[in-house]
Design a protein around this motif. Structure first.
Motif, PDB file in Angstrom:
ATOM      1  N   UNK A 121      46.459  47.430  36.767  1.00 42.30           N
ATOM      2  CA  UNK A 121      45.386  46.724  37.469  1.00 42.30           C
ATOM      3  C   UNK A 121      44.035  47.399  37.264  1.00 42.30           C
ATOM      4  N   UNK A 122      44.022  48.716  37.214  1.00 40.87           N
ATOM      5  CA  UNK A 122      42.757  49.413  36.999  1.00 40.87           C
ATOM      6  C   UNK A 122      42.217  49.134  35.601  1.00 40.87           C
ATOM      7  N   UNK A 123      43.112  48.962  34.639  1.00 37.48           N
ATOM      8  CA  UNK A 123      42.668  48.549  33.303  1.00 37.48           C
ATOM      9  C   UNK A 123      42.112  47.125  33.346  1.00 37.48           C
ATOM     10  N   UNK A 124      42.769  46.248  34.123  1.00 38.13           N
ATOM     11  CA  UNK A 124      42.343  44.860  34.229  1.00 38.13           C
ATOM     12  C   UNK A 124      40.929  44.735  34.803  1.00 38.13           C
ATOM     13  N   UNK A 125      40.595  45.560  35.800  1.00 37.13           N
ATOM     14  CA  UNK A 125      39.272  45.490  36.435  1.00 37.13           C
ATOM     15  C   UNK A 125      38.270  46.429  35.762  1.00 37.13           C
ATOM     16  N   UNK A 126      38.692  47.051  34.656  1.00 36.10           N
ATOM     17  CA  UNK A 126      37.839  47.907  33.834  1.00 36.10           C
ATOM     18  C   UNK A 126      37.331  49.143  34.580  1.00 36.10           C
ATOM     19  N   UNK A 127      38.222  49.721  35.372  1.00 37.33           N
ATOM     20  CA  UNK A 127      37.993  51.026  35.989  1.00 37.33           C
ATOM     21  C   UNK A 127      39.214  51.889  35.646  1.00 37.33           C
ATOM     22  N   UNK A 128      39.203  52.555  34.495  1.00 41.05           N
ATOM     23  CA  UNK A 128      40.404  53.204  33.976  1.00 41.05           C
ATOM     24  C   UNK A 128      41.031  54.199  34.951  1.00 41.05           C
ATOM     25  N   UNK A 150      39.766  43.611  44.807  1.00 40.68           N
ATOM     26  CA  UNK A 150      40.486  42.570  44.053  1.00 40.68           C
ATOM     27  C   UNK A 150      41.801  43.129  43.521  1.00 40.68           C
ATOM     28  N   UNK A 151      41.762  44.340  42.960  1.00 42.63           N
ATOM     29  CA  UNK A 151      42.981  44.957  42.429  1.00 42.63           C
ATOM     30  C   UNK A 151      44.013  45.148  43.536  1.00 42.63           C
ATOM     31  N   UNK A 152      43.566  45.597  44.698  1.00 40.10           N
ATOM     32  CA  UNK A 152      44.499  45.799  45.817  1.00 40.10           C
ATOM     33  C   UNK A 152      45.157  44.483  46.223  1.00 40.10           C
ATOM     34  N   UNK A 153      44.368  43.401  46.226  1.00 38.23           N
ATOM     35  CA  UNK A 153      44.913  42.090  46.590  1.00 38.23           C
ATOM     36  C   UNK A 153      45.925  41.590  45.557  1.00 38.23           C
ATOM     37  N   UNK A 154      45.762  42.028  44.301  1.00 42.78           N
ATOM     38  CA  UNK A 154      46.671  41.608  43.230  1.00 42.78           C
ATOM     39  C   UNK A 154      47.906  42.504  43.102  1.00 42.78           C
ATOM     40  N   UNK A 155      47.944  43.601  43.847  1.00 40.59           N
ATOM     41  CA  UNK A 155      48.930  44.648  43.588  1.00 40.59           C
ATOM     42  C   UNK A 155      50.368  44.172  43.668  1.00 40.59           C
ATOM     43  N   UNK A 176      26.434  39.094  39.210  1.00 32.13           N
ATOM     44  CA  UNK A 176      26.646  38.417  37.923  1.00 32.13           C
ATOM     45  C   UNK A 176      27.793  39.069  37.141  1.00 32.13           C
ATOM     46  N   UNK A 177      27.807  40.406  37.162  1.00 26.80           N
ATOM     47  CA  UNK A 177      28.872  41.125  36.465  1.00 26.80           C
ATOM     48  C   UNK A 177      30.234  40.827  37.084  1.00 26.80           C
ATOM     49  N   UNK A 178      30.278  40.793  38.421  1.00 31.80           N
ATOM     50  CA  UNK A 178      31.531  40.526  39.117  1.00 31.80           C
ATOM     51  C   UNK A 178      32.011  39.097  38.875  1.00 31.80           C
ATOM     52  N   UNK A 179      31.073  38.163  38.804  1.00 34.90           N
ATOM     53  CA  UNK A 179      31.441  36.774  38.517  1.00 34.90           C
ATOM     54  C   UNK A 179      32.113  36.669  37.148  1.00 34.90           C
ATOM     55  N   UNK A 180      31.523  37.325  36.161  1.00 34.48           N
ATOM     56  CA  UNK A 180      32.106  37.294  34.812  1.00 34.48           C
ATOM     57  C   UNK A 180      33.485  37.924  34.819  1.00 34.48           C
ATOM     58  N   UNK A 181      33.620  39.008  35.574  1.00 37.95           N
ATOM     59  CA  UNK A 181      34.892  39.716  35.570  1.00 37.95           C
ATOM     60  C   UNK A 181      35.988  38.933  36.301  1.00 37.95           C
ATOM     61  N   UNK A 182      35.653  38.313  37.427  1.00 34.42           N
ATOM     62  CA  UNK A 182      36.686  37.574  38.161  1.00 34.42           C
ATOM     63  C   UNK A 182      37.150  36.363  37.353  1.00 34.42           C
ATOM     64  N   UNK A 183      36.232  35.764  36.611  1.00 34.41           N
ATOM     65  CA  UNK A 183      36.606  34.647  35.736  1.00 34.41           C
ATOM     66  C   UNK A 183      37.541  35.136  34.628  1.00 34.41           C
ATOM     67  N   UNK A 185      39.499  37.795  34.760  1.00 32.21           N
ATOM     68  CA  UNK A 185      40.776  38.166  35.380  1.00 32.21           C
ATOM     69  C   UNK A 185      41.633  36.935  35.586  1.00 32.21           C
ATOM     70  N   UNK A 186      41.034  35.856  36.084  1.00 30.90           N
ATOM     71  CA  UNK A 186      41.793  34.615  36.288  1.00 30.90           C
ATOM     72  C   UNK A 186      42.311  34.081  34.958  1.00 30.90           C
ATOM     73  N   UNK A 187      41.491  34.142  33.924  1.00 32.45           N
ATOM     74  CA  UNK A 187      41.918  33.648  32.608  1.00 32.45           C
ATOM     75  C   UNK A 187      43.117  34.446  32.091  1.00 32.45           C
ATOM     76  N   UNK A 188      43.112  35.755  32.351  1.00 31.37           N
ATOM     77  CA  UNK A 188      44.225  36.596  31.891  1.00 31.37           C
ATOM     78  C   UNK A 188      45.491  36.348  32.717  1.00 31.37           C
ATOM     79  N   UNK A 189      45.283  35.992  33.996  1.00 31.26           N
ATOM     80  CA  UNK A 189      46.418  35.728  34.892  1.00 31.26           C
ATOM     81  C   UNK A 189      46.508  34.230  35.135  1.00 31.26           C
ATOM     82  N   UNK A 190      46.693  33.444  34.072  1.00 31.13           N
ATOM     83  CA  UNK A 190      46.474  32.004  34.163  1.00 31.13           C
ATOM     84  C   UNK A 190      47.492  31.261  35.017  1.00 31.13           C
TER      85      UNK A 190
END
Length: 255
Positions: A121-128, A150-155, A176-183, A185-190
């Protein structure tokens, strides 16, 4: 054919003498990103909270996977649903790794499986993991903390994600950065279904596969962003689009 994930049928909700939700019915398909847009008091957050039974309707029926939500054990229901709010509520006294691991630990997962999930999940949200796992929330920016939320909610790998104005407290650039990232994340977890409440029309139209526009407890329009822009229905929807047009006009004059 897409599977219906969530159904609302003739839902009504009042608090005291004040009617908040009025005969609300809609379907959400599995894997969709639905944004719920409306002004304060429109009923959008109440609608969201009825999905995980933080609020109970006065009448009507809500189904998840074709099963009425009252037929689920409440804990079982909420394990299927991640929940992210504006005030992230990270535990300040434990590390980022431990914050993300909270629910898996409660569910009794093996330590090795928990670490694997946290790392993923930390890789997914780009916080290694190697850089951020052993930090504490106060050592992260507001935007980074929201990503940890978000990562905690997905755990625990929920089927549904509820997000209630999650980016409302961050600055415009971070938002703006968070909007791009949440989109992304959803695309990866379709296969996961996202419901995202906002009062920001640009955010709603940017993120949503479909946008549910609410006013005074009713749905004014529920469609793709493209169809709403081409064929707005009613005075309220038109007034929302007018605010965007006015902003565009202002920028055109300034540039």
């Amino acid at each position: 054919m897409a599977k219906t994930k969530i159904k609302f049928r003739n839902i009504n909700k009042s608090f005291g003498n004040k009617e908040i939700i009025k005969d609300l019915s809609f379907d959400i398909e599995e894997g969709q990103f639905i944004t719920i847009l409306g002004s304060s008091g429109s009923g959008k957050t109440t609608t969201l909270k009825m999905v995980n039974r933080l609020i109970e309707p006065n009448s009507g029926q809500i189904e998840i996977n074709d099963k009425e939500i009252k037929e689920y054990d409440l804990i079982e229901l909420r394990r299927q649903i991640g929940y992210v709010v504006q005030q992230i509520g990270l535990f300040p006294h434990i590390t980022i790794e431990k914050n993300i691991a909270t629910v898996p630990e409660l569910l009794g997962w093996e330590p090795e499986k928990i670490k694997e999930r946290v790392t993923e999940l930390m890789a997914l949200i780009q916080l290694p993991y190697s850089e951020y796992a052993h930090r504490y929330p106060k050592q992260l920016s507001g935007g980074q903390q929201q990503r940890i939320g978000v990562a905690r909610a997905l755990a625990a790998n929920p089927q549904i994600m509820l997000l209630d104005e999650p980016f409302g407290s961050v600055d415009a650039i971070t938002r703006k950065e968070l909007q791009s990232q949440i989109k992304a994340i959803h695309a990866e977890l379709d296969s996961k279904t996202f419901l995202f409440v906002t009062h920001d029309i640009n955010e709603a139209f940017l993120l949503g596969d479909r946008v549910m526009i609410m006013d005074k407890g009713r749905i004014e329009q529920y469609d793709t962003p493209q169809n709403i822009i081409k064929n707005p229905k009613g005075a309220f929807v038109n007034s929302l689009l007018d605010t965007v047009r006015e902003e565009e006009s202002l920028w055109s004059e300034l540039i």
